[in-house]
Motif scaffolding. Structure first.
Motif, PDB file in Angstrom:
ATOM      1  N   GLU A  87       0.820  -1.220   0.000  1.00 42.07           N
ATOM      2  CA  GLU A  87       0.000   0.000   0.000  1.00 42.07           C
ATOM      3  C   GLU A  87       0.852   1.268   0.000  1.00 42.07           C
ATOM      4  O   GLU A  87       0.431   2.302  -0.504  1.00 42.07           O
ATOM      5  CB  GLU A  87      -0.966   0.006   1.183  1.00 42.07           C
ATOM      6  CG  GLU A  87      -0.268  -0.004   2.533  1.00 42.07           C
ATOM      7  CD  GLU A  87      -1.260  -0.097   3.703  1.00 42.07           C
ATOM      8  OE1 GLU A  87      -2.427  -0.453   3.492  1.00 42.07           O
ATOM      9  OE2 GLU A  87      -0.827   0.199   4.831  1.00 42.07           O
ATOM     10  N   PHE A  91      -0.749   4.820  -1.835  1.00 45.52           N
ATOM     11  CA  PHE A  91      -1.319   5.998  -1.173  1.00 45.52           C
ATOM     12  C   PHE A  91      -0.304   7.106  -0.922  1.00 45.52           C
ATOM     13  O   PHE A  91      -0.675   8.258  -0.762  1.00 45.52           O
ATOM     14  CB  PHE A  91      -2.013   5.576   0.116  1.00 45.52           C
ATOM     15  CG  PHE A  91      -3.116   4.593  -0.119  1.00 45.52           C
ATOM     16  CD1 PHE A  91      -4.231   4.965  -0.852  1.00 45.52           C
ATOM     17  CD2 PHE A  91      -3.035   3.292   0.345  1.00 45.52           C
ATOM     18  CE1 PHE A  91      -5.251   4.060  -1.101  1.00 45.52           C
ATOM     19  CE2 PHE A  91      -4.051   2.381   0.102  1.00 45.52           C
ATOM     20  CZ  PHE A  91      -5.160   2.763  -0.624  1.00 45.52           C
ATOM     21  N   ALA A  92       0.972   6.739  -0.879  1.00 41.99           N
ATOM     22  CA  ALA A  92       1.982   7.784  -0.679  1.00 41.99           C
ATOM     23  C   ALA A  92       2.446   8.351  -2.020  1.00 41.99           C
ATOM     24  O   ALA A  92       3.239   9.274  -2.068  1.00 41.99           O
ATOM     25  CB  ALA A  92       3.163   7.238   0.105  1.00 41.99           C
ATOM     26  N   TYR A  96      -1.477   9.406  -6.921  1.00 39.21           N
ATOM     27  CA  TYR A  96      -2.758   8.845  -6.474  1.00 39.21           C
ATOM     28  C   TYR A  96      -3.721   9.983  -6.164  1.00 39.21           C
ATOM     29  O   TYR A  96      -3.394  10.905  -5.424  1.00 39.21           O
ATOM     30  CB  TYR A  96      -2.547   7.977  -5.230  1.00 39.21           C
ATOM     31  CG  TYR A  96      -3.843   7.576  -4.568  1.00 39.21           C
ATOM     32  CD1 TYR A  96      -4.589   6.523  -5.073  1.00 39.21           C
ATOM     33  CD2 TYR A  96      -4.338   8.284  -3.477  1.00 39.21           C
ATOM     34  CE1 TYR A  96      -5.795   6.175  -4.500  1.00 39.21           C
ATOM     35  CE2 TYR A  96      -5.541   7.947  -2.893  1.00 39.21           C
ATOM     36  CZ  TYR A  96      -6.267   6.890  -3.410  1.00 39.21           C
ATOM     37  OH  TYR A  96      -7.462   6.558  -2.837  1.00 39.21           O
ATOM     38  N   PRO A  98      -7.384  10.695  -4.561  1.00 36.63           N
ATOM     39  CA  PRO A  98      -8.564  10.121  -3.912  1.00 36.63           C
ATOM     40  C   PRO A  98      -9.872  10.535  -4.593  1.00 36.63           C
ATOM     41  O   PRO A  98     -10.868   9.823  -4.488  1.00 36.63           O
ATOM     42  CB  PRO A  98      -8.497  10.650  -2.477  1.00 36.63           C
ATOM     43  CG  PRO A  98      -7.464  11.716  -2.464  1.00 36.63           C
ATOM     44  CD  PRO A  98      -6.576  11.506  -3.640  1.00 36.63           C
TER      45      PRO A  98
END
Lengths: 440, 268
Positions: A87, A91-92, A96, A98
């Motif tokens: 992950e 997410f870092a 990405y 959201p």
């Protein structure tokens, strides 16, 4: 093939025409923006038909997998759940977004136009160096150069069986039409002062799309409209945007953007317009994720990758960190957040203290770097000051996702002008060549 | 379970007329396993046609455009929300939790938060136990001072200052929790009583989200209504807008939450 050297005498005249058409690109150097010409070298890169057939198969496979990955990441995230991609690499990642959670692009296509960078080693093997899934540019250069060369020396082309690369516009049109939800297709440019404006206008002219800036577009009732000169408004079904994600829509992304369209992303999310390429693709093309692409191909398609990555190590994993430290001098280290040939360090070229500093940085931020074996690229001939000399070159292949994956039978070959440099990115002052794919 | 009547009102006055005003509001509490919105009245000034949507975190959005010139922008929300309690299950994809472990520019720790985090001796136990402890330490560290910080102030800046409001308390707590590997998120919401909007943190522990309110050093209960959740305060802005016009703006917010007792129930 000796015929191709006849093109040498047209080098200057073709370059003059390219300059007159405004074929340029912009680079940032020492924090200032500079526009420069993109020199054309008339000796083409030649790829044989059977060799390109393998590339074509491998490129399609890779881009299909990358699209499945993007769909998965912005919905179920099975590849994370199943432990294939940690992950931390999702997410870092600065790519990405959201906002893309719960957004579903038309036909599940995220990367409609992919620019895949390859190099060929001295032993003839091809390696993937980088995937570009945001707004890869550069297709117009070889299209334009081919056109000018054909006009200058028609006999060279009459005697050689080369795939015509001027069909790129048809492939692009097919790709845009495939996701158009009803209405016009527009190419959204930041404007005429943008360094790639030539490409934007050229592609618009060739595909029959409207070339627009944000002023000509407006959102009303969750639909996007094109306002023509008389003020009449008509629906837009697809936007091929040549501006980056952050600037697309000041309401949903960077509010400082003056080149975006407020609520464009909301229209997209409602399924009322296609955005080409979809926002958020950066999560799939950073250098950290690159390491996982062969695993994605296996995971989503159950196939072995046809094309290989350059051998890559991820210091995030302990074993790889050890390998990188033990073999530091023979590796190239790349900062995953950088692009355009920046943030690239050759282990062997660092002085003692530089090396020490770099290793400390690597140890404190292991996720930030990848280590790669240095590939001994095959040299291509270029004309330099009247002499033919060997230089390093790469190939940007263009893969388009229409009703089926399509590979353009040409590509942008970029070369380094510096004899000692392996970095061929145009941001670093290189030039380009046409890419001839033989048709038999 | 408590039944809460809520009222949220925001007005922005502009000293000179603005036009071409695009905005996106995240001011509507959503229904789920934690709470159910049973009544909702929404008004906007000037009155224009709006669209509804959701953001990437599943928060409700309402957005639109006011092309005409105006000097006042107002939003009024009134409704009733039945709140089940402070912690709740949510259909959360476990793979999504990684998103709430990553620091954002607003929660990223600097010297002050890092040093503070290093000095903490976390209790043994689950994420909830640890987070309760962190909440209490953050509460003790801060002095509640309105206007010492702004909406763009980062956790690190406010923490170094030692002063701030609910946003600063919450983002500092998120920063520390994330540096300890605890998935957690920012919440904008409403709290029983009269005043402004409130903010707190939700942490993930044993398959559930728990609300912890570091400004008041309490666990979130039936007195809190959740409006939106996200990585930080920027994900949960109640109003985001851009417009054409000069001049300055002044914003007023009024919030009131009170419990309503059904006259027919609880007869015994």
């Amino acid at each position: 093939m000796e015929d191709m050297y006849k093109l040498l005498e047209y080098t200057d005249s073709v370059n003059e025409l390219l300059a007159r058409y405004g074929v340029k690109f912009g680079i940032y150097k020492n924090n200032t923006f500079k526009e420069q010409l993109f020199p054309f070298d008339s000796i083409p890169r030649i790829i044989k038909a059977d060799e390109f057939a393998v590339l074509e198969k491998g490129l399609k496979q890779r881009v299909v997998a990358l699209n499945l990955f993007l769909k998965d990441i912005y919905s179920k995230k099975s590849i994370v759940k199943d432990g294939i991609v940690p992950e931390d690499f999702i997410f870092a990642s600065s790519g990405y977004m959201p906002q893309m959670e719960g957004a579903f692009p038309v036909n599940d296509i995220y990367s409609h136009i992919s620019g895949i960078d390859l190099v060929q080693s001295k032993d003839g093997k091809w390696y993937i160096l980088e995937d570009n899934l945001r707004v890869p540019s550069g297709a117009s250069y070889p299209m334009m150069a081919r056109d000018l060369c054909r006009r200058s020396a028609p006999d060279v082309f009459a005697n050689t069986s080369i795939e015509d690369n001027r069909n790129y516009a048809d492939l692009l049109r097919r790709t845009m039409d495939n996701v158009n939800v009803g209405g016009h297709t527009v190419i959204l440019t930041p404007g005429r002062y943008n360094a790639a404006y030539f490409e934007h206008s050229y592609l618009a002219e060739r595909t029959g799309a409207h070339l627009v800036t944000n002023n000509a577009l407006k959102v009303e009732d969750d639909k996007l409209y094109y306002l023509d000169a008389s003020g009449k408004k008509e629906r837009v079904g697809a936007v091929y945007r040549r501006i980056s994600d952050e600037y697309l829509d000041p309401i949903n992304f960077n509010s400082e953007s003056l080149i975006g369209i407020p609520h464009l992303f909301d229209v997209f999310k409602k399924g009322n317009v296609a955005i080409i390429n979809a926002p958020g693709n950066g999560v799939a093309d950073d250098k950290g994720i690159y390491y996982f692409v062969p695993k994605m191909i296996k995971y989503y398609l159950g196939e072995d990758p046809i094309l290989n990555n350059a051998p890559t190590y991820l210091p995030f994993y302990e074993d790889d960190m050890k390998y990188v430290l033990d073999n530091f001098d023979k590796l190239v280290l790349k900062d995953v957040a950088e692009a355009g040939g920046y943030g690239v360090v050759f282990g062997s070229k660092l002085s003692g203290t530089e090396k020490e500093d770099f290793i400390n940085l690597l140890k404190s931020e292991p996720r930030r770097f990848i280590g790669q074996e240095v590939i001994d690229f095959k040299d291509l001939e270029i004309l330099d000051d009247g002499n033919i000399v060997p230089r390093k070159a790469d190939l940007r292949a263009f893969v388009l996702m229409a009703d089926e994956p399509l590979v353009w039978r040409s590509g942008l070959t970029r070369y380094s002008r510096n004899p000692d440099s392996f970095i061929v990115n145009s941001s670093q002052g290189g030039g380009f060549k046409d890419t001839w794919v033989l048709s038999r | 379970m408590k039944k809460l009547k809520f009222h949220y009102n925001m007005t922005i006055e502009f000293t000179s007329p603005i036009s071409n005003h695009n905005f996106k509001l995240k001011c509507l509490p959503k229904s789920g396993s934690r709470q159910t919105v049973s009544e909702l009245n929404f008004e906007i000034t000037p009155n224009v046609k709006l669209s509804d949507g959701t953001d990437g975190f599943g928060n409700l959005t309402r957005y639109g455009n006011i092309s005409e010139e105006h000097t006042l922008f107002g939003v009024n929300v009134e409704g009733v929300c039945e709140v089940n309690g402070g912690f709740y299950d949510e259909d959360v994809n476990p793979s999504m939790l990684g998103l709430f472990k990553v620091q954002t520019p607003l929660t990223k720790s600097g010297e002050a938060l890092t040093e503070f985090g290093n000095r903490l001796s976390l209790p043994e136990g689950d994420n909830l136990t640890k987070s309760r402890y962190i909440m209490h330490e953050v509460y003790k560290h801060f002095e509640y001072v309105p206007k010492a910080t702004g909406i763009a102030t980062s956790a690190e800046e406010s923490f170094a200052l030692g002063k701030g409001v609910c946003q600063d308390y919450s983002q500092s707590m998120l920063s520390i929790c994330r540096s300890m590997g605890i998935p957690c998120r920012y919440v904008t919401g409403l709290l029983m009583g009269e005043g402004e909007t409130h903010a707190w943190a939700e942490i993930y522990s044993n398959g559930k989200w728990y609300g912890l309110d570091p400004t008041n050093d309490v666990e979130v209960s039936e007195n809190h209504i959740v409006i939106s959740t996200g990585r930080d305060s920027a994900d949960c802005s109640i109003n985001r807008g851009i417009f054409r016009g000069n001049g300055t703006q002044s914003q007023k917010i009024y919030v009131k939450v009170e419990e309503v007792h059904d006259t027919n129930s609880n007869a015994g």
